[in-house]
Design an enzyme around this catalytic site. Sequence first.
Site, PDB file in Angstrom:
ATOM      1  N   GLU A 335      36.914  21.359  27.092  1.00  0.00           N
ATOM      2  CA  GLU A 335      38.084  21.815  27.843  1.00  0.00           C
ATOM      3  C   GLU A 335      39.309  21.749  26.953  1.00  0.00           C
ATOM      4  O   GLU A 335      39.405  20.878  26.077  1.00  0.00           O
ATOM      5  CB  GLU A 335      38.323  20.926  29.066  1.00  0.00           C
ATOM      6  CG  GLU A 335      37.227  20.939  30.099  1.00  0.00           C
ATOM      7  CD  GLU A 335      37.463  19.914  31.198  1.00  0.00           C
ATOM      8  OE1 GLU A 335      36.764  19.984  32.213  1.00  0.00           O
ATOM      9  OE2 GLU A 335      38.339  19.033  31.019  1.00  0.00           O
ATOM     10  N   LYS A 337      42.821  20.641  25.782  1.00  0.00           N
ATOM     11  CA  LYS A 337      43.614  19.421  25.992  1.00  0.00           C
ATOM     12  C   LYS A 337      45.085  19.824  26.042  1.00  0.00           C
ATOM     13  O   LYS A 337      45.672  20.196  25.030  1.00  0.00           O
ATOM     14  CB  LYS A 337      43.385  18.407  24.872  1.00  0.00           C
ATOM     15  CG  LYS A 337      44.133  17.102  25.118  1.00  0.00           C
ATOM     16  CD  LYS A 337      43.969  16.121  23.969  1.00  0.00           C
ATOM     17  CE  LYS A 337      44.615  14.791  24.327  1.00  0.00           C
ATOM     18  NZ  LYS A 337      46.014  14.893  24.738  1.00  0.00           N
ATOM     19  N   ARG A 358      49.669   8.276  34.524  1.00  0.00           N
ATOM     20  CA  ARG A 358      48.508   7.621  33.912  1.00  0.00           C
ATOM     21  C   ARG A 358      48.618   6.104  34.001  1.00  0.00           C
ATOM     22  O   ARG A 358      47.619   5.405  33.915  1.00  0.00           O
ATOM     23  CB  ARG A 358      48.354   8.042  32.448  1.00  0.00           C
ATOM     24  CG  ARG A 358      49.536   7.695  31.565  1.00  0.00           C
ATOM     25  CD  ARG A 358      49.259   8.074  30.113  1.00  0.00           C
ATOM     26  NE  ARG A 358      48.271   7.219  29.506  1.00  0.00           N
ATOM     27  CZ  ARG A 358      47.443   7.588  28.539  1.00  0.00           C
ATOM     28  NH1 ARG A 358      47.462   8.828  28.115  1.00  0.00           N
ATOM     29  NH2 ARG A 358      46.579   6.747  28.015  1.00  0.00           N
ATOM     30  N   GLU A 390      46.813  17.849  34.335  1.00  0.00           N
ATOM     31  CA  GLU A 390      47.918  17.710  33.393  1.00  0.00           C
ATOM     32  C   GLU A 390      49.056  18.604  33.869  1.00  0.00           C
ATOM     33  O   GLU A 390      48.857  19.797  34.160  1.00  0.00           O
ATOM     34  CB  GLU A 390      47.474  18.123  31.986  1.00  0.00           C
ATOM     35  CG  GLU A 390      48.384  17.636  30.880  1.00  0.00           C
ATOM     36  CD  GLU A 390      48.152  16.183  30.475  1.00  0.00           C
ATOM     37  OE1 GLU A 390      48.926  15.677  29.642  1.00  0.00           O
ATOM     38  OE2 GLU A 390      47.196  15.562  30.983  1.00  0.00           O
ATOM     39  N   GLU A 489      46.833  20.917  22.601  1.00  0.00           N
ATOM     40  CA  GLU A 489      46.648  19.955  21.505  1.00  0.00           C
ATOM     41  C   GLU A 489      45.271  20.024  20.866  1.00  0.00           C
ATOM     42  O   GLU A 489      45.043  19.469  19.804  1.00  0.00           O
ATOM     43  CB  GLU A 489      46.860  18.527  22.022  1.00  0.00           C
ATOM     44  CG  GLU A 489      48.288  18.208  22.380  1.00  0.00           C
ATOM     45  CD  GLU A 489      48.457  16.739  22.721  1.00  0.00           C
ATOM     46  OE1 GLU A 489      49.265  16.072  22.048  1.00  0.00           O
ATOM     47  OE2 GLU A 489      47.773  16.246  23.637  1.00  0.00           O
ATOM     48  N   LYS A 494      33.162  16.753  26.914  1.00  0.00           N
ATOM     49  CA  LYS A 494      32.614  15.874  27.947  1.00  0.00           C
ATOM     50  C   LYS A 494      31.134  16.156  28.183  1.00  0.00           C
ATOM     51  O   LYS A 494      30.712  17.313  28.200  1.00  0.00           O
ATOM     52  CB  LYS A 494      33.371  16.084  29.272  1.00  0.00           C
ATOM     53  CG  LYS A 494      34.877  15.911  29.189  1.00  0.00           C
ATOM     54  CD  LYS A 494      35.558  16.242  30.511  1.00  0.00           C
ATOM     55  CE  LYS A 494      37.062  16.058  30.431  1.00  0.00           C
ATOM     56  NZ  LYS A 494      37.746  16.382  31.706  1.00  0.00           N
ATOM     57  N   LYS A 511      37.860  13.236  22.189  1.00  0.00           N
ATOM     58  CA  LYS A 511      39.099  13.981  21.961  1.00  0.00           C
ATOM     59  C   LYS A 511      39.024  14.641  20.587  1.00  0.00           C
ATOM     60  O   LYS A 511      38.795  13.975  19.576  1.00  0.00           O
ATOM     61  CB  LYS A 511      40.267  12.993  22.015  1.00  0.00           C
ATOM     62  CG  LYS A 511      41.634  13.616  22.201  1.00  0.00           C
ATOM     63  CD  LYS A 511      42.746  12.569  22.118  1.00  0.00           C
ATOM     64  CE  LYS A 511      42.496  11.347  22.935  1.00  0.00           C
ATOM     65  NZ  LYS A 511      43.651  10.405  22.872  1.00  0.00           N
TER      66      LYS A 511
END
Length: 682
Positions: A335, A337, A358, A390, A489, A494, A511
Site C-alpha cells: 500500500e 505510505k 497515533r 492517514e 513516502e 503487509k 516499511k
Amino acid sequence: MAGGKRAAAAATKKKKSSKKKAKQEANAAGVGDKSVEAAGRLLSYDPAKPVTWKSGEPVPYLFLAEIFESISETTKRLEIAELLTNAFRTILAAGTPEDLLAAVYLASNTIAPQHEGVDLGIGDATLIKMLAEATGRKESAIKSDYTKEGDLGIVAMMSRSTQSMMFAPPKLTIVGVLKEFRAIAKTEGTKSVDQKKGKIKKLLVAARECEAGYVTRSLQGKLRIGLAQQTVTTALAHAVVLHAETKDGKCADGKTHAELADRLGAAVDVLKQVFSECPSFDEIVPALLMDGGIDKLAERCHFRPGVPVKPMLAKPTCGVSEVLQRFSDVEFTCEYKYDGERAQIHLCEDGAVKIFSRNQEDNTPKFPDVIRALPTYLQEGVKSVVIDCEAVAFDRAEGKILPFQILSTRGRKNIDEKDIKVNVALYAFDCLYLNGENLLQKPMMERRKALYSAFKEVPGEFFFATAKVSRDVEELQVFLEDSIKENTEGLIVKTLDATYEPSKRSLNWLKLKKDYMEGCGDSLDLVPIGAFHGRGKRTGVYGAYLLACYDEESEELQSICKIGTGFSDEALESLSNSLKDTVIDAPRGYYKYGESVAPDVWFAASQVWEVKAADLSISPTHMAAHGLVDSTKGIALRFPRFLRVREDKTPETATSAEQVADFYNAQATKQEFNNGGDDDEF
C-alpha cells in the site's frame, strides 16, 4: 575460624543447590532461570509486613513515595519490577480497590486514560513559586538549587518546611493525591490559576519526608526514576496473580516455582494485550479484582468504539530485496505510505464521532470538516465502525497530495470549519470494527473487505489506500516509484493473513520508504537537548544541535548525533528563536551523552525533529541504545540531516532506544565505529 569456613561452604553449597533446582524446574516448565528465581523471591515476601495503617483505611502516600525512592536507587529491571509488584500486593492486602487504582496511575506517571486528555501541565515557574511559599524559602534559592541539581523533585526534598504550623495538615494518601492532581488538571475559568496554585501549595505543605519530591515530579509530568509503563503493567499482573493464588508464602494450588513463573508470564501477556485494546486502568483494575481476575479480563475489557486501540506499526526495511526475503513464503500486499497524520476514526453506536491520533490523543476538535462529512463516506447500513487511516493535506482544485508541512499549519484546537484553509483527504487502509464486530483478530484480507464494504470513495475527500498484490521484484520497484510520483513516502508491505497487532512494530508490516537506498531505511524522530553557537554566516543563531533518542526503560534522553545540515537560513533562525525560551543552565540528570560532545547551550526537552541519516554506527561518544547492541558503547547517526519539526510528537514519544537498536541491526551492511568523530560529520 574452621567452623566459619564450614558454615560459609555449606551456605555456598545450599545456594548452588537452590540455583540447580531452579534451573531444573525452569527447563521442565520452559521458562528462564531468572524468572523461576524471581518467582521464589516474590513468594517469600510478606505483604502484611510493611503495613503501618489500619486495614481498609486509605493507604498513606508516603508508602508509595518510599517505594519510588527505593526504585530510584537501582537500575536493575527485575528488582524494580519486584519492588513495585510487592508494593501493589501490600495495597491489595491492606488497602482498597481505589488505593490500587490510584497507585497504578501514579506509578504510570499519569492521572487518567490518555484519550481523555486530562493533563496537569504545570510549569516549572509555578512549581518553584509554590515550593517557596510552602517551605518558607526564597525563590532565588530554590532556582539556584534547581540549576545545581537539575531535578526539581530533589530540590523539593531538600527544601523541608521551616515554617511552624499551629495544626499539622492531614497526612497525604494515595487516593487523595490522585484526586487533587485530577482536580488541578480540570480546574478552568478566570480564577483557575490561583485555584491551581492553592491546591499545589496544599499538597506541598502536607508533604512529609520524601513525599514533596514525588508530588513535584508528578506535577511536572517527569517521575524520572526509571519506571516505565511496561514495568507497571508487569507489576500489576504479577501482584493480582500472587494475591489470588498464594498464601503464607506458598502457591495455594501446589504449583512449583517454575509453574508459578509460567503463570506470571502468561498473566503479563494477557494484561499487555488487553491494555493495548482497552487502554484504561479505570476499567482494567476493577475487572482484575473481580472473580476470575486475569483469566476473565479479556472478556470484560475489550476494544469498542469510542476508546482508541493502540495502532499497529511497521518495521523499517532497507530495500525491495529485503521485503521479498522476509515474505518469501507468504502472500503479501503493498500500500502507498501517505505522509500525513495517523487518524483512528470511530463512529459509535449512538452516532458520536471520535478521531484519535497515533498517541491516542483526542483529535476530534481538530477535524470538524471530517466529522460533518463522514456520513457521506459511509455505505448504507453502517451503524458503528472504526477505521485506521492517514489524514493528509490535499489540494482539491489540483487533485493532489500536499506536503506534510502544509498539514502542520492547520490549527489544533477549537477549530471553526469556516476558518479552515488547509483541506484534508483521508486515505483509509484498515477496518478494526464494524457493526458490533471486533475485527482485530481477523486476517488483513478480511479487514480490507470490511473496509471496502463499509465506505465509498469521495473525490478529494475520502480514498482507499492504493494497493497491489505482487511478488515480482521489478513490479514492486515500479510500484515504489509510482508511489513517489503520487507524493507519498513509499510503501507499507503487509502479509494478507496477519491480524491487527496493537502497539506492536510487527514484521507482518514492513516499511519501504523512497530513500531506503541511502542506507538507513527510515527517518528518526529525535529531541534537541543542546546547541552549538553558529560561526561565519551562522553567527547569531545556533549552528548545530545535539540530538537524543528516548529510552523508555530508564526514562533517559540519550545523545545520538550532532546535526548541522538540512537547515535553510529561515529554519535556523526560526528554530533558534523557538528554543531560546527553553535554555537551561546545565543538563538534566537524565541526559546521557559523552563529554566530548557537550554543547555550548543546553535545552529543556520540548521539541521533536524528524531526521534522516546515511546510516548508523557503534559509537564510544554517543549513548543511544547504550548496551543494547554493544555492551559498552552506544549508537550514533552518520551524516544526519534535518527534515522537519514533528509537532505531533512529544519527547516521550520520540524514537526509542530500542528502535535505534533495531535500525542498526536492520542495516544491510553494519559498520564498526572506529573514529571518535566520524559519526558527527555534517
